[in-house]
Structures are given as C-alpha cells and as structure tokens.
Enzyme design. Sequence first.
Site, PDB file in Angstrom:
ATOM      1  CB  SER A  72      -0.939  -0.034   1.216  1.00 18.75           C
ATOM      2  OG  SER A  72      -1.833   1.053   1.186  1.00 18.75           O
ATOM      3  CG  ASP A 108      -5.655  -5.806   2.315  1.00 21.35           C
ATOM      4  OD1 ASP A 108      -6.002  -6.978   2.498  1.00 21.35           O
ATOM      5  OD2 ASP A 108      -5.774  -5.216   1.234  1.00 21.35           O
ATOM      6  CG  HIS A 167      -4.397  -0.768  -0.663  1.00 18.22           C
ATOM      7  ND1 HIS A 167      -4.386  -0.642   0.704  1.00 18.22           N
ATOM      8  CD2 HIS A 167      -4.700  -2.067  -0.886  1.00 18.22           C
ATOM      9  CE1 HIS A 167      -4.685  -1.793   1.276  1.00 18.22           C
ATOM     10  NE2 HIS A 167      -4.878  -2.671   0.316  1.00 18.22           N
TER      11      HIS A 167
END
Length: 921
Positions: free
Chosen positions: A24, A143, A51
């Site tokens: 991310s 995540d 992401h």
Amino acid sequence: MKPEKKPRTRKPDESFPIVAIGASAGGLHALDCFLSVLPRHFVFALVFMQHLSAKHKNLLPDLVRSRYAHLVIEEIKDGMKVRPGKLYLCPPAMETGIRNNVFTIARLQKKHVHLPIDELFISLAEDAEDRAVGVVFSGAGTDSARGIQTIRAMGGTVFVQDPATAEFAGMPQAAINTGQADSVLPPAEIAREILKLHGAETTPAGKEDFITQEEFEAFFQLLQQKTGCRFNHYKKSVVTRRINRRMHFQGILSFQDYIRFIADKDTEAGLLAADLMIGVTSFFRDRAAWKALTLEVVRKLVAENSDAAIRVWTPACATGEEPYSIAMLLLHELALAGKQREIQVFASDVNDRALEKAREGAYPRNIAAELPADYVQKYFTTIEEGLTVVINKEVRERVVFAKQDLLNDPPFSKLDLVICRNLLIYLEPAAQDKCISLFHYALKDNGALFLGNAESVGSHSALFKSTNHKKCRIYRKNEIKQAVRLPLNVAYPGGRPTALPGKIPAAEARHTLADFVQESLLEEFTPAAIAINQHYDILYHSGPTNRYLRQPRGTPTQNLLELFSETLRNKVRNGIYRAGMETKPVSIQTSLSADDKRKKPVILRFSKLRENLFLILFQEKKGRAGEADAVSPTVVAEENVVRQLEIELAAAKQDLQTHIEQFKSLNEELHSSNEELQAANEELETSREELQSLNEELVTVNSQLQTKIEEQEETTNDLGNFLSSTNIPTVFLDHLLRVKRFTPAMSKLVQLLPTDAGRPISDLSLENLGPELIADAQSVLESLVPVKKELRINSTSYVRATLPYRTTDNHIEGVVITYNDVTDLKRVQEKLAVAKEEWERTFDSVPDLIAILDNEHRVRRVNKAMAERLGVKPQQCIGLHCYEAVHGLSAPPAFCPHARTISDGLEHREEVHEDRLGGDF
C-alpha cells in the site's frame, strides 16, 4: 490446530511458483528494491497488488517499464493465463483472483469490505497451494493478515518486509503479529531468498519416501523431547512437506543433517512444531457450512424448552476464531428467540502461543470481511486507532480455553455440539478412529458433530447418522444399546490381586475398622464444623452439623445463609467479614433451636483458612442441669438489640430502594445517551476508515507522482542542457503566439530575457526575425504544415523553419521557430557556381572531341568540338546512347572492344580513335 489441505496433482506446465506481492502506501520504493535484485529471466510468476484509487490515473505501469525495460511486464486482464518469468500488475479498484492458473477480475461490491490483497492471497493459496509465495510490503492497515494465514495453511511460504525498513509499518506488523511469517527481511533480501528457494537443488520435495520409518520414529521422539508435543499420529506426507520447507530455509540437503541440526537448535524444533501445528482459522470459515449448522443444530438447540446450559467443545481451536464464532452465533440466536440460557464453549489446543492469543481475543480489523456487519458492532470493541478489534466481555466469558492433547488427554462430556474441522484428514487412520470414538463419548444423546467438508466418520457409521446437509458434514450421535467405551490412555497397575465379591482381605478389614472407630470418636467429642467459600457455599462438613443446620422447604441447598434463620444471617455475614478483614478468629454468641425446638446457647467461631475459604466451628456452652431450658438474660437482651437493629435495617433498606430506583432511572437516561454516543462513534469510525483508505490511496498516488516528477526532472535537465548547448536560435510559442521558452542562441537575433516568457511575439522587434513571421506561424497553426524560408539578416543567411508544437498526446499547443545559419553553405554554393562557369567555358573551349557518358553509355554532355564533328547541337546528343549518336545504332557493335567506362555512377569517358573506327568518328 488446523493443518493444511493436501496438494492436488498439477500439470507439468503449471508447476511453477507464483509470487504475490501486496503493498500500500510506501510500497513503490520496496518494489523498486525487490526488482533491482531480479535477473532478466526467473522461473516464477510475479504478481504485484497495490492499493490504488480508480479516480486517479495509474502511473505504475509506465514507471516500472521505464526503470526495468529488461523485464516482461503486463497489466492483468480478465482471463489472462499466468506464465512464469513475467511481472503482472493488478488494475486499480478491482478484485483480482487466480483460478486454474488464470486471472479473474471483478468489480468491487459496495456492500463488501474491500481487502484486495487478502482476496488475491486467498485465491492464490487455494489455486497454487504449496506453490504460492506471499510477500507483504510497506502499507497502513491490516490488509494481507488474513491472506497469509491461508497461504500457510495450504503449504505456501510467506515473507514480510522488516518494519524498520518500511515507510508505513502497519501492514508488515499486522502480518508479523499473525505468527505466520517464514522470514522478516528487507525487500532486496526477500528477492534473494525467493531466488534461493526456487533456484537451488535441495531435498527431493514432494517425495514421501526419502525418510525411512526408522528415521521417522527417531525424529518424532526427538521432537517430543524438544517441544513436548507428539506428532507421530500425523500422516507422513504432511510431516514430510513441512520438513522440506524447513530444510529449504536452513539450506540443509540431508535429512540426517537436519536431525542433527534440530538436536543442537531448540529454536528450530519449535519452528518446525509451529509449522506442523498450523494455527490457521477464521471466523465462520466456509459460510455455507456454518449456515447449515445454524439451521440444523443451533436453532434446534435454542428452541429446546430447557434451562440447562448449552455445551460446545472445539478441539484444535488455534487462535480462537472458531469457538468465538459459535459463541456469537448462539448469543445471536438466543436473542432472536427472546430466551436466556447459559452457554459454555470449551476450546482446547496443544499450542500454548495460540491459546494465549485466543485468550486475548484481539484480532486485526480486517476480520470484518468474515463477519456480518451487526456482529462487528455488537460483539467487538475497536482499539489501537481502529486497527484492532477485541472480543467483548459478553462473548469472552462464555468461552473457556485449556491446553489439551486431543488423543492423550480426557475429553469433555455431556456436550450438545463438537466442532472439529479440517483436522482428521491429516491424521493416521488409527488416530481418526480414536477421535471419532472420543467425540461419540463426549456428546449427549442426539448431540451434533461438525466436521470439515473433506472429513467424515468413516467406518463409524453405527455411531453417527448424517443429516440432510451432505456436503457440510454434520452428524448426529446414534443411540446404541451397547455403550462405547472411552479410549483413554490410562496405565492401570498390573499384578494387583482382585478380591472376590463379599470377601475383604484382613488388612483391608482392619483399615475399615480403624476408620469406623475414628469417625465415631470425631462424631462424639469433636465440635461440628463446616468449610465455606466466599459465596457462603458449604464445601465440607465435619461432625454433627445436622444439630445446627436445617434444610428449608423446597429445593435442597448448600448455601449456609439459607440454612440459618433470618435473625442469624446478619450475624453470620458480619462474623465472616470480620474474620476475613482481621485475619484472626472471631467468635459470636447466639442461640440455636435444638431437635426439641428449644433454644440452646452456641458460640460460632469464624476463622479464615486461606483466600476465599473459611471455617466455622459450632461450640455449645456447657452448664448445670436445667440451664439448657432457660434462656440467659444476656441472650434475651441480645435478641432485643437484634430486633431493634432489624427495624432500623428495614428502614434503611426502604431508603436504599428509593435511591436505587432513582439511580436506575438516571442510569436508563445515561444508557440512552450512551447508545446515541455509540451510534455517533460508529459513524465517526466509519468515516475514519474511509478517510484512512483514501489517505492510503493518496499516499500511493503521491508516491507514483513523486517518482514521475523525478523522471521529469531528469528529462527537464537533459532538455535544458541540450537547449543551452545548441547554437541554433529557437523560440517556442503557444497557440496565442506568446513566448514560452527560447534558446540562448536567440540573442544573436533579438534580446530576450526570462521575464519575456508569456509576452506575445508581436510585442518584440521583428526586424531581426525576418518578414512574415506572424503569418507563417498562423499558417502552421491552421494547416499543421511546416513552413521553411531562406532569409538574410544582418549579412547572415538563415533558413527559418516554422513547425507545429506537439505534446505527448499529439495535441498542437503552439509553434516552434528555428533559425539555421546557412551563411557558410551559401558561400560554398557561390564558389561552386563560379567554378562551374569556368569549367564549362574550359570544357567547350577544348579542341579535343569530348563526350561524357553515364554508366549505361548514354550521353550526358559533349563539348563544342564533338558537337561540330557530329554535325548536331550539343543538346541534341544528351540522353542518346553513344553509338546511336554516332551510327544511329541502339547498341555498340561487337567489334568495339576498346570502349572504356568508369562504373559506379562516376563520369565515364570513351576515347575513340579514327584508325580503329574506320575514320567515321
């Protein structure tokens, strides 16, 4: 403890590893370090998931291609087949998965919590199994924490970036906290480990017979000595695969060497044991199966007209998700039915670390994807800035965790439900049979057994009957006539003679007589005594306590206060309280009713034996005959005081009840306010999560933009150096013919300053820029056709070129005007023109016959003497073949061997002698 699934057979062209990288914020730099180590050719497929926001242009493919042109890079499309040696980039704001070695792309569901890295990891683990490699790079949030557990459960490998090297340590730390990371390293070292893991020749992975049975037995014994856990009931294939993993990581080629390594390293034995006891589970794992359990078992338990507790056992509970799931489900269904029943969930495992984590009940926030939305709000509390959720006290109090070896320790009993999923298929057949027998013993009649989808009761169909949900493996205990004996590992002492019924050995008879005499003496001369706990429950009786305690009418009780009269209860409470506080015996004098319902004086002596354990002695006061019939004045006065105190106590109770009602009303108002605040807090929490997700996407976009800016700065520097070094005057105009930039060489024509940027070119002095400049620029903007003109400015000759200014996306945003200095070229041309005139005069004045031919013997030019000899004008011979010009022939005769030419496009000369040509030339 949840072992992994057995790897299925793969085609040869699908046996390559697949490395999935999740990142991310800050992940672009980590990816750069990772890719810098990879060679041009590698044997695995590489998938990168980050992401990304769909609202911003994805710059990642261009950035990676510009830095690593030697790699084969593709953007993932639905239906694309996975191939080794390629880097695949996931599209933004889409769910990417892998099924049968083919990528699947799906749009996000608005009602679904979007955890793209988890979804990718889970699908990869289910498809690639032990070929899957999960890598977690920098990023905020949690995540990937769920996905790496699935990868480990399927036999894959997990690498995590060292949080100290990550720009955002949230994701790496969450992955580490799961305990499923094989290695925690910087990105470059992770790349080297993957190359080492899938490039070196090690033990024959996948072969189950490279370890002999004798070596297995020695190995299991050593592992039990090191860890205290038995693994000899595991299937050899499961153990072999885990041994291969650890040998790969340690770089050991021989199993014998690995045995010696374990003997010297206790930590390696622990790591291998942790690999075998894969603590991988999730809340409501396999939704379809849990839905069937709800319909077939849970709702039927809730519908029972019973006040008995609902008892559930979850062996191999790992980190507690499974027992918490059934506890929440039972609470939810009881609330829907409007019933209240006690819930007892017993959760057991042999892994101490897993049990410790289960008792904490703290999990990453991303478990919200596994749970219904109302469950998260109702049964969890959010902590640590929203990154962690903790099981509420309401659920935690109903789950009891205990260390237990399923095959060697006694089981629980009188259970309504046993949940044991995905364990039996990894045990040897004998161990499976033993587990099924244990579960049958532990369950009540018609109790339910919930197994994994790939498990069954096997040959024990007489013990259990299957329900209608065949795929979900829910069984009911059969009522059989002959009870199944519990298969416990209890060592009974051997060689002990068994006495015949009715005959007691002499030594045993003497022991029984001594006990009888001692009990008689204690009954006659020892004061009565009882032992109670902090709740006034009687734990032990000694002596004739029945003289002083009377069972009330109704249900029998062992509560001491209920066995005394109401007038004595306050005294007993006071005595126990003082004994606990003063840590010394406390005595009070009172009177108790005897069997003939007459009062007799008794001294109650209270003493504290240990924490939450008290001893009460009953001592009768001895006196002369007849004194027992009369009550002493002291006792009467004492009873009067008691009555007065009871009256005052009753008044105090009424006042207290009034205050309690007031406080209750106030508490309801506070409760209502608290609910409103909780609702507002949930809304704020949702907004905070959205902002956090948006912030991660913006950080990712910002990182890409920063990298793009750096590349543009390099390009700008190159362009600046080029413009500064070039000696060609150049000016750039926009579509309104305003100056954008110019080269320093423009100072030869007009004085331009940096402040002139943005000024219309018409405001400048156009005398030194040549005529029709504005007209040419307008023409180029309209027709997009370049215009070139020769100019002479201040004794200098220029070729002015006016070209359209094109952007990278082929838009016209102005014109570019360049001035190429051709003064030297003009001078050379003038000299060439003078030389040509002199040469032509000389050529015509030569008295010799001269003809210039091309390489095809055609006349290019003849001098004046040759033309006169031929009797034609010089221009009439040009283009004719030389022999056509002389004889009117189209080709030279065969007897002309002396014609000479100079090939390769040079000028050719041919001298023809009169004597050789018969005087005709």
